[in-house]
Design a protein around this motif. Structure first.
Motif, short mmCIF file in Angstrom:
data_model
loop_
_atom_site.label_atom_id
_atom_site.label_comp_id
_atom_site.label_asym_id
_atom_site.label_seq_id
_atom_site.Cartn_x
_atom_site.Cartn_y
_atom_site.Cartn_z
N VAL A 1 -23.61 -2.05 -10.66
CA VAL A 1 -23.12 -2.51 -9.36
C VAL A 1 -22.95 -1.34 -8.41
O VAL A 1 -23.35 -1.41 -7.25
CB VAL A 1 -21.80 -3.29 -9.53
CG1 VAL A 1 -21.18 -3.62 -8.19
CG2 VAL A 1 -22.04 -4.58 -10.31
N CYS B 1 -22.74 -7.15 -5.00
CA CYS B 1 -21.64 -6.96 -5.96
C CYS B 1 -21.19 -8.30 -6.54
O CYS B 1 -20.98 -8.43 -7.74
CB CYS B 1 -20.45 -6.27 -5.28
SG CYS B 1 -20.73 -4.56 -4.85
N ARG C 1 -24.66 -0.65 -4.86
CA ARG C 1 -23.75 -0.50 -3.71
C ARG C 1 -24.04 0.78 -2.96
O ARG C 1 -24.16 0.78 -1.73
CB ARG C 1 -22.30 -0.51 -4.19
CG ARG C 1 -21.29 -0.19 -3.10
CD ARG C 1 -19.87 -0.16 -3.63
NE ARG C 1 -19.64 0.72 -4.74
CZ ARG C 1 -19.27 1.99 -4.63
NH1 ARG C 1 -19.10 2.54 -3.46
NH2 ARG C 1 -19.07 2.72 -5.71
#
Length: 159
Positions: free
Chosen positions: A129, A24, A133
């Motif tokens: 992102v 991230c 994730r």
């Protein structure tokens, strides 16, 4: 399941959560090339966005995983294992089902006040992102819950 196996599972889960957090942060710094892949306008490309939603989620996951990792390595009593495991499982559920979506809405409202371009920039970055994730945190959550279940299922030590 043996304690050593539970510790190994939790160590791998913790590593995956940390890797997700690092991804991230890295994508924050690499957002211009990432946004170019999506073909966004130059106005959107010029706006620097912070993927708050994913960073906050990863930070919470890392903290929870660290707590359980410390519990597994400190040779706790069966009562401590049960209490910690149940509390962590409940917190994971509440965080994922209620707090994370509510936080995402609040972040979207805050960023939306900065304009359409800021919202588009954030949405583009958050898409990439959050995909990475989720790719890392879902297996980590599975491993963590296996570790919690393995520790909860052990027979208490005999005096």
């Amino acid at each position: 399941m043996r304690t050593k196996t539970c510790r190994t599972l939790q160590s791998v889960a913790f590593f995956l959560f940390v890797l997700a957090l690092l991804a991230c942060v890295a994508l924050f710094f690499l957002q211009t090339p990432v946004k170019r892949l999506y073909g966004v306008d130059e106005q959107v490309l010029a706006i620097r966005s912070i993927p708050y939603h994913s960073i906050i989620a990863c930070l919470v996951y890392v903290i929870l995983a660290l707590v359980w990792l410390l519990v597994t390595y400190n040779r706790p009593s069966q009562g401590t294992i049960a209490a910690a495991g149940i509390v962590l499982a409940i917190f994971f559920g509440v965080f994922d089902a209620i707090l994370l979506p509510a936080g995402n809405r609040l972040i979207a409202i805050f960023i939306g006040r900065q304009g359409v371009d800021a919202l588009a920039s954030n949405a583009t970055l958050e898409e990439v992102v959050s995909s990475i994730r989720v790719l890392l945190t879902v297996p980590a959550k599975i491993l963590m819950f296996l570790s919690i279940g393995g520790m909860l299922g052990q027979d208490p030590p005999k005096p």
